[in-house]
Write an enzyme that holds these catalytic residues in place. Structure first.
Site, PDB file in Angstrom:
ATOM      1  N   LYS A 206     -15.892  -2.007  -9.679  1.00  0.00           N
ATOM      2  CA  LYS A 206     -15.025  -1.842  -8.505  1.00  0.00           C
ATOM      3  C   LYS A 206     -13.660  -2.485  -8.738  1.00  0.00           C
ATOM      4  CE  LYS A 206     -13.182  -1.443  -4.571  1.00  0.00           C
ATOM      5  NZ  LYS A 206     -13.589  -1.350  -3.213  1.00  0.00           N
ATOM      6  N   CYS A 260      -6.797  -4.121  -0.637  1.00  0.00           N
ATOM      7  CA  CYS A 260      -7.697  -3.868  -1.766  1.00  0.00           C
ATOM      8  C   CYS A 260      -6.942  -3.966  -3.082  1.00  0.00           C
ATOM      9  CB  CYS A 260      -8.301  -2.475  -1.628  1.00  0.00           C
ATOM     10  SG  CYS A 260      -9.055  -2.214  -0.032  1.00  0.00           S
TER      11      CYS A 260
HETATM   12  N1  SAJ Z   1       0.731   3.445  -3.851  1.00  0.00           N
HETATM   13  C1  SAJ Z   1       1.925   3.634  -4.549  1.00  0.00           C
HETATM   14  N2  SAJ Z   1       1.979   4.670  -5.440  1.00  0.00           N
HETATM   15  C2  SAJ Z   1       0.926   5.507  -5.650  1.00  0.00           C
HETATM   16  C3  SAJ Z   1      -0.273   5.302  -4.954  1.00  0.00           C
HETATM   17  C4  SAJ Z   1      -0.341   4.252  -4.045  1.00  0.00           C
HETATM   18  O1  SAJ Z   1       2.895   2.903  -4.382  1.00  0.00           O
HETATM   19  O2  SAJ Z   1       1.074   6.433  -6.473  1.00  0.00           O
HETATM   20  C5  SAJ Z   1       0.622   2.317  -2.892  1.00  0.00           C
HETATM   21  C6  SAJ Z   1       0.386   2.764  -1.458  1.00  0.00           C
HETATM   22  O3  SAJ Z   1       1.573   3.137  -0.822  1.00  0.00           O
HETATM   23  C7  SAJ Z   1      -0.257   1.523  -0.865  1.00  0.00           C
HETATM   24  C8  SAJ Z   1      -1.065   0.953  -2.041  1.00  0.00           C
HETATM   25  O4  SAJ Z   1      -0.519   1.551  -3.218  1.00  0.00           O
HETATM   26  O5  SAJ Z   1       0.727   0.585  -0.488  1.00  0.00           O
HETATM   27  C9  SAJ Z   1      -2.558   1.224  -1.987  1.00  0.00           C
HETATM   28  O6  SAJ Z   1      -2.825   2.532  -1.516  1.00  0.00           O
HETATM   29  P1  SAJ Z   1      -3.958   3.478  -2.141  1.00  0.00           P
HETATM   30  O7  SAJ Z   1      -3.942   4.770  -1.414  1.00  0.00           O
HETATM   31  O8  SAJ Z   1      -3.778   3.579  -3.621  1.00  0.00           O
HETATM   32  O9  SAJ Z   1      -5.314   2.673  -1.965  1.00  0.00           O
HETATM   33  P2  SAJ Z   1      -6.071   1.953  -0.727  1.00  0.00           P
HETATM   34  O10 SAJ Z   1      -5.758   0.494  -0.790  1.00  0.00           O
HETATM   35  O11 SAJ Z   1      -5.871   2.664   0.551  1.00  0.00           O
HETATM   36  O12 SAJ Z   1      -7.621   2.224  -1.191  1.00  0.00           O
HETATM   37  C10 SAJ Z   1      -8.063   1.800  -2.492  1.00  0.00           C
HETATM   38  C11 SAJ Z   1      -8.821   2.959  -3.147  1.00  0.00           C
HETATM   39  N3  SAJ Z   1      -9.025   2.676  -4.566  1.00  0.00           N
HETATM   40  C12 SAJ Z   1      -8.690   3.560  -5.541  1.00  0.00           C
HETATM   41  O13 SAJ Z   1      -8.166   4.626  -5.300  1.00  0.00           O
HETATM   42  C13 SAJ Z   1      -9.016   3.181  -6.944  1.00  0.00           C
HETATM   43  C14 SAJ Z   1     -10.154   3.182  -2.449  1.00  0.00           C
HETATM   44  O14 SAJ Z   1     -10.933   4.168  -3.138  1.00  0.00           O
HETATM   45  C15 SAJ Z   1     -10.945   1.863  -2.379  1.00  0.00           C
HETATM   46  O15 SAJ Z   1     -12.198   2.025  -1.721  1.00  0.00           O
HETATM   47  C16 SAJ Z   1     -10.099   0.875  -1.586  1.00  0.00           C
HETATM   48  O16 SAJ Z   1      -8.889   0.647  -2.325  1.00  0.00           O
HETATM   49  C17 SAJ Z   1     -10.892  -0.394  -1.423  1.00  0.00           C
HETATM   50  O17 SAJ Z   1     -11.435  -0.608  -0.312  1.00  0.00           O
HETATM   51  O18 SAJ Z   1     -11.042  -1.149  -2.390  1.00  0.00           O
END
Ligand code: SAJ
Length: 401
Positions: A206, A260
């Site tokens: 994870k 996360c």
């Molecule tokens: N972000 C970027 N650029 C990107 C993708 C995301 O700047 O290309 C930023 C987003 O704007 C945000 C942050 O990253 O600020 C996180 O967003 P996210 O959509 O990547 O992830 P979370 O935090 O909503 O959810 C993640 C997920 N993990 C992965 O995709 C590997 C989810 O599957 C997990 O269950 C969750 O963390 C968790 O609970 O750990």
């Protein structure tokens, strides 16, 4: 209070525990959801919810109305215990396992021979062993009498109910018997595949998934700084590079938020300081991005006496109302504190904010001298550069075409 057979006790009714408890309730299990907040317990027992997530209200209502989901301040005897409490970090990014410890101590008096205890909270390597040690303290024979396993949650906020069922799951027990029992349970309601491993591998898996994403976003954020210096459009660059069959760069932004991705890599770093230099560097690159955005705004604001700066978006990512650990909110707050100009805010996903008056999208655009795009919410994607030629646009998400 005693639960009937096929009973489940879920500890923690937040973003993971509540969807899990209500889903299991609608699948015919007798579920007791436990939370330390009386408000949350009362809300759920009325068939209502305290968090925003598509369709969760309907699921909770249906499970409560069917008599299969009850919320309580106290745990009860059950066949299966699921721990879904927060695992934040303390000062200096030291993991805070106090919620997991407390949850385990709370259920320990109710655990009986033959029960399965599952830790779903995202956890540093060794946490499932910690849960096991605590259960042993209460006299439980974890080698024979009860089963203990880690099955990390992997759902994406905004898609929780879909991903709870469809995602593949990783199940790692403290011994082979625990792995098998836990795996059998998940196969009852997950349509994705269930993979069996050890507790430690499940824990690190994870953390690896979220660190992978963090490192990839850091790469994109670093490219955005390089491109700014070279006067190159970073989004065009990334979309072109991604045409290579083995390249898949993520998107730069104003920083990484949520509880996360900006947290979990520290759980690896904390235990493996010497071995995790890249993961740490990625964290630092992403954490530095909000200050870089602020410096860009200041640079542009120098041309004005008292510019109107419209901040578009406060949430931590697109199309959610979640402001926790949001870089957009942090940037907006700091700009307001530094008195660079008049800060006006548009966040279509919330009704009100205690610090900022919220403006409509149209009004924010009309009044702005400087338009700062912080979140790629769907309605903001209608922004067109041609129509904004009179304004200074700082687009941290690459949506203004
Ligand atoms: N972000 C970027 N650029 C990107 C993708 C995301 O700047 O290309 C930023 C987003 O704007 C945000 C942050 O990253 O600020 C996180 O967003 P996210 O959509 O990547 O992830 P979370 O935090 O909503 O959810 C993640 C997920 N993990 C992965 O995709 C590997 C989810 O599957 C997990 O269950 C969750 O963390 C968790 O609970 O750990």
């Amino acid at each position: 209070m005693d639960c009937s057979t096929k009973s489940i006790c879920v500890i923690g009714l937040g973003y993971i525990g509540l969807p899990t408890a209500s889903l299991l309730g609608t699948k015919g299990y007798q579920v007791t959801g436990v939370d330390v907040s009386k408000d949350i317990v009362d809300t759920i027992n009325q068939g209502k919810i305290h968090i925003v997530e598509p369709d969760l209200d309907l699921l909770v209502k249906s499970a409560v109305n069917a008599g299969n989901l009850k919320a309580s301040l106290e745990p009860c005897k059950a066949d299966i215990f699921i721990i879904a409490v927060p695992t934040p970090f303390k000062e200096n990014h030291v993991p805070d396992l106090s919620y997991v410890e407390h949850a385990t101590r709370t259920i320990a008096p109710y655990v009986q021979k033959g029960n399965l205890v599952i830790l779903e909270s995202t956890s540093p390597v060794g946490t499932t062993d910690l849960v096991t040690d605590i259960l042993q303290e209460y006299g439980h024979n974890t080698a024979q009498d009860i089963f203990v396993a880690h099955c990390p949650e992997r759902v994406l906020p905004g898609r929780i109910l879909i991903e709870l069922v469809q995602n593949d799951r990783i199940v790692g027990g403290i011994n082979n018997a625990s792995t098998k029992v836990a795996s059998r349970f998940y196969k009852e309601f997950v349509s994705g595949q269930v993979f069996e491993t050890t507790a430690k591998t499940a824990e690190l898996s994870k953390l690896t998934e979220n660190s992978f994403r963090d490192v990839n976003i850091a790469f994109a954020n670093e490219l955005s700084l390089i491109c700014d210096r070279e006067n190159i459009d970073v989004w065009e660059l990334i979309s072109l590079a991604n045409r290579h069959p083995r390249v898949n760069i993520l998107q730069p932004g104003p920083g990484v938020g949520g509880h996360c991705i900006a947290v979990d890599p520290w759980f690896i770093i904390h235990r493996n300081v010497e071995q995790s230099k890249l993961i740490r560097a990625a964290r630092e690159v992403n954490d530095a991005k909000p200050q870089w955005v602020i410096s860009k705004v200041k640079e542009k604001a120098e041309r004005f006496k008292h510019p109107v700066i419209a901040c578009l978006g406060l949430a931590f990512k697109a199309n959610v109302d979640d402001l926790r650990e949001s870089p957009a909110l942090a940037i907006t707050k700091q700009l307001a504190e530094e008195n660079i100009g008049e800060i006006i805010v548009c966040e279509p996903n919330i009704k009100a904010h205690k610090e900022f008056n919220l403006y409509s999208f149209d009004e924010a655009i009309e009044r702005a001298d400087i338009l700062l795009v912080l979140v790629d919410h769907e309605p903001f994607k209608s922004l067109s550069a041609a129509k904004l030629s009179e304004k200074i646009v700082i687009d941290t998400r690459g949506i203004v075409k």
